[in-house]
Design an enzyme around this catalytic site. Structure first.
Site, PDB file in Angstrom:
ATOM      1  N   THR A 113      11.417 -16.614 -17.436  1.00 15.33           N
ATOM      2  CA  THR A 113      10.862 -17.966 -17.604  1.00 15.33           C
ATOM      3  C   THR A 113      11.507 -18.653 -18.799  1.00 15.33           C
ATOM      4  O   THR A 113      11.587 -18.067 -19.878  1.00 15.33           O
ATOM      5  CB  THR A 113       9.344 -17.901 -17.855  1.00 15.33           C
ATOM      6  OG1 THR A 113       8.717 -17.252 -16.754  1.00 15.33           O
ATOM      7  CG2 THR A 113       8.763 -19.296 -18.024  1.00 15.33           C
ATOM      8  N   ARG A 140       1.770 -15.909  -4.473  1.00 12.69           N
ATOM      9  CA  ARG A 140       1.334 -15.834  -5.870  1.00 12.69           C
ATOM     10  C   ARG A 140       2.048 -16.888  -6.719  1.00 12.69           C
ATOM     11  O   ARG A 140       3.255 -17.068  -6.619  1.00 12.69           O
ATOM     12  CB  ARG A 140       1.621 -14.433  -6.412  1.00 12.69           C
ATOM     13  CG  ARG A 140       1.225 -14.208  -7.863  1.00 12.69           C
ATOM     14  CD  ARG A 140       2.374 -14.445  -8.811  1.00 12.69           C
ATOM     15  NE  ARG A 140       2.056 -13.961 -10.169  1.00 12.69           N
ATOM     16  CZ  ARG A 140       2.819 -14.169 -11.233  1.00 12.69           C
ATOM     17  NH1 ARG A 140       3.944 -14.845 -11.107  1.00 12.69           N
ATOM     18  NH2 ARG A 140       2.481 -13.705 -12.407  1.00 12.69           N
ATOM     19  N   VAL A 141       1.296 -17.558  -7.558  1.00 11.81           N
ATOM     20  CA  VAL A 141       1.854 -18.526  -8.509  1.00 11.81           C
ATOM     21  C   VAL A 141       1.531 -18.034  -9.917  1.00 11.81           C
ATOM     22  O   VAL A 141       0.404 -17.588 -10.182  1.00 11.81           O
ATOM     23  CB  VAL A 141       1.253 -19.928  -8.280  1.00 11.81           C
ATOM     24  CG1 VAL A 141       1.656 -20.879  -9.395  1.00 11.81           C
ATOM     25  CG2 VAL A 141       1.695 -20.470  -6.928  1.00 11.81           C
ATOM     26  N   GLY A 142       2.495 -18.114 -10.808  1.00 10.80           N
ATOM     27  CA  GLY A 142       2.290 -17.650 -12.178  1.00 10.80           C
ATOM     28  C   GLY A 142       1.777 -18.745 -13.090  1.00 10.80           C
ATOM     29  O   GLY A 142       1.259 -19.771 -12.643  1.00 10.80           O
ATOM     30  N   ASP A 143       1.949 -18.522 -14.374  1.00 10.45           N
ATOM     31  CA  ASP A 143       1.438 -19.464 -15.367  1.00 10.45           C
ATOM     32  C   ASP A 143       2.354 -20.665 -15.581  1.00 10.45           C
ATOM     33  O   ASP A 143       1.944 -21.674 -16.136  1.00 10.45           O
ATOM     34  CB  ASP A 143       1.228 -18.753 -16.712  1.00 10.45           C
ATOM     35  CG  ASP A 143       2.526 -18.155 -17.269  1.00 10.45           C
ATOM     36  OD1 ASP A 143       3.418 -17.828 -16.468  1.00 10.45           O
ATOM     37  OD2 ASP A 143       2.630 -18.013 -18.500  1.00 10.45           O
ATOM     38  N   GLY A 178       5.680 -14.467 -20.153  1.00  8.72           N
ATOM     39  CA  GLY A 178       5.002 -13.176 -20.180  1.00  8.72           C
ATOM     40  C   GLY A 178       4.255 -12.865 -18.913  1.00  8.72           C
ATOM     41  O   GLY A 178       4.655 -13.293 -17.827  1.00  8.72           O
ATOM     42  N   ASP A 179       3.172 -12.083 -19.048  1.00  6.04           N
ATOM     43  CA  ASP A 179       2.336 -11.697 -17.909  1.00  6.04           C
ATOM     44  C   ASP A 179       1.537 -12.915 -17.449  1.00  6.04           C
ATOM     45  O   ASP A 179       0.416 -13.158 -17.904  1.00  6.04           O
ATOM     46  CB  ASP A 179       1.360 -10.581 -18.316  1.00  6.04           C
ATOM     47  CG  ASP A 179       2.034  -9.236 -18.459  1.00  6.04           C
ATOM     48  OD1 ASP A 179       3.077  -9.020 -17.827  1.00  6.04           O
ATOM     49  OD2 ASP A 179       1.495  -8.392 -19.195  1.00  6.04           O
ATOM     50  N   GLY A 180       2.100 -13.653 -16.509  1.00  7.02           N
ATOM     51  CA  GLY A 180       1.500 -14.916 -16.118  1.00  7.02           C
ATOM     52  C   GLY A 180       0.102 -14.796 -15.555  1.00  7.02           C
ATOM     53  O   GLY A 180      -0.734 -15.681 -15.758  1.00  7.02           O
TER      54      GLY A 180
END
Lengths: 196, 137
Positions: free
Chosen positions: B1, B29-32, B53-55
């Site tokens: 990212t 799935r969608v992240g942050d 990071g870990d979204g």
């Protein structure tokens, strides 16, 4: 008095090409370029370069080997924003987010309909976001019994040891063959974890 | 990212994020990244923030919104970043996080957890971007 303009971003290495691209437009053409333009140009640079594989096409394939893209752009003056999520088949995700910001009252478009917006309204070209590398990465994961795996909870077959398709466990299902997968294999091994 | 904040010489600011998410994610799935306040956030009156990071964890805490609001309450960029990350690792000690925070005067800092986070910046008359390494909290 302040040391401006300024561009700052996550990560180093290949990501500094984005830092420099964004900074140079602000520095060389300040009267013709906004901060929003600089962010778009910087992020687009990383998308084209694929940076470390976590940005742009050809990276982070999902269970089905497809690459999808997420992007957001925000104006600090107006606090307006535009974003796309799970964008399919369009490379310039930050460009589509900019279109959402500039030409809609919305904040977030998602999936196939975000793609339709990009193509119909922005003239973006649909293309496969997979590459030889991303497909190989996905096939290697499948060859390793789909490990590590983001599935969790009581599902069958056991996502901790087998590929899908998966379904929620039902009381009528057999308890043989270690079919319950209660944990998350990503949490159990930080070295295998992916990230955004 | 990649998550970026830009400050124009006239003081106006913008932020943005672009990501292809997590590898081997469940389809859909969608992240942050595209979530305002999580992937990035900016208010020209205060400053801006970018995150990676870990979204799936980070999007529950809106760390960039938290960091900018921390600065609004008077915290320095470093204090604001540390607080935003600390809120996440208090509940998820193993989380891999990284945020970069900058106020509207160009003062910047980073904070992260679970890995050695880095960020890059360039300002004023600098000839090239400079990298900063951030020890994990």
């Amino acid at each position: 008095s302040m040391n401006l303009p300024m561009v700052i971003n996550t990560w180093a290495g290949p990501f500094t090409a984005a830092t420099d691209a964004a900074f140079e437009v602000l520095s060389l053409t300040p009267h013709n370029t906004t901060a929003l333009d600089a962010v778009q140009i910087g992020c687009a640079t990383c998308e084209r370069n694929q940076c470390d594989g976590t940005v742009g096409f050809g990276g982070s394939p999902d269970e089905n080997c497809e690459t999808t893209l997420d992007a957001l752009i925000m104006d600090g003056q107006t606090l307006r924003s535009g974003a796309v999520a799970g964008l399919r088949r369009v490379r310039d995700a930050i460009g589509v987010a900019r279109l959402v910001h500039d030409y809609t009252e919305h904040s977030l478009l998602a999936g196939d309909l975000a793609t339709r917006f990009a193509v119909d309204f922005g003239g973006f070209v649909e293309e496969n976001l997979a590459t030889t590398e991303s497909l190989a990465q996905c096939e290697a994961w499948r060859a390793a019994d789909c490990q590590p795996n983001y599935r969790a909870g009581h599902i069958v077959p056991d996502a901790g040891a087998q590929c899908g398709p998966y379904a929620p466990w039902k009381a009528s299902d057999s308890l043989d063959n270690a079919e319950l997968h209660e944990g998350n294999s990503f949490e159990s091994s930080s070295s295998k974890r992916s990230h955004d | 990212t990649i998550s970026m904040v830009a400050i124009h010489s006239d003081g106006t600011m913008a932020a943005g994020t672009s990501s292809n998410g997590a590898t081997h994610k469940v389809p859909g799935r969608v992240g942050d990244g595209p979530i305002v306040g999580s992937g990035s956030y900016v208010d020209s009156d205060i400053g801006g923030c970018g995150a990676t990071g870990d979204g799936d964890i980070m999007m529950r805490f809106l760390p960039c919104y938290q960091a900018v609001e921390n600065m609004r309450r008077g915290l320095s960029p470093q204090e604001a970043a540390d607080d935003a990350v600390s809120r996440m690792i208090k509940r998820y000690p193993m989380a891999m996080t990284g945020i970069v925070v900058v106020d509207n005067k160009g003062q910047h800092a980073g904070a992260g957890s679970g890995w050695t986070f880095t960020y890059a910046f360039r300002s004023g008359d600098m000839k090239e971007a400079v990298t900063v390494t951030v020890p994990a909290l």
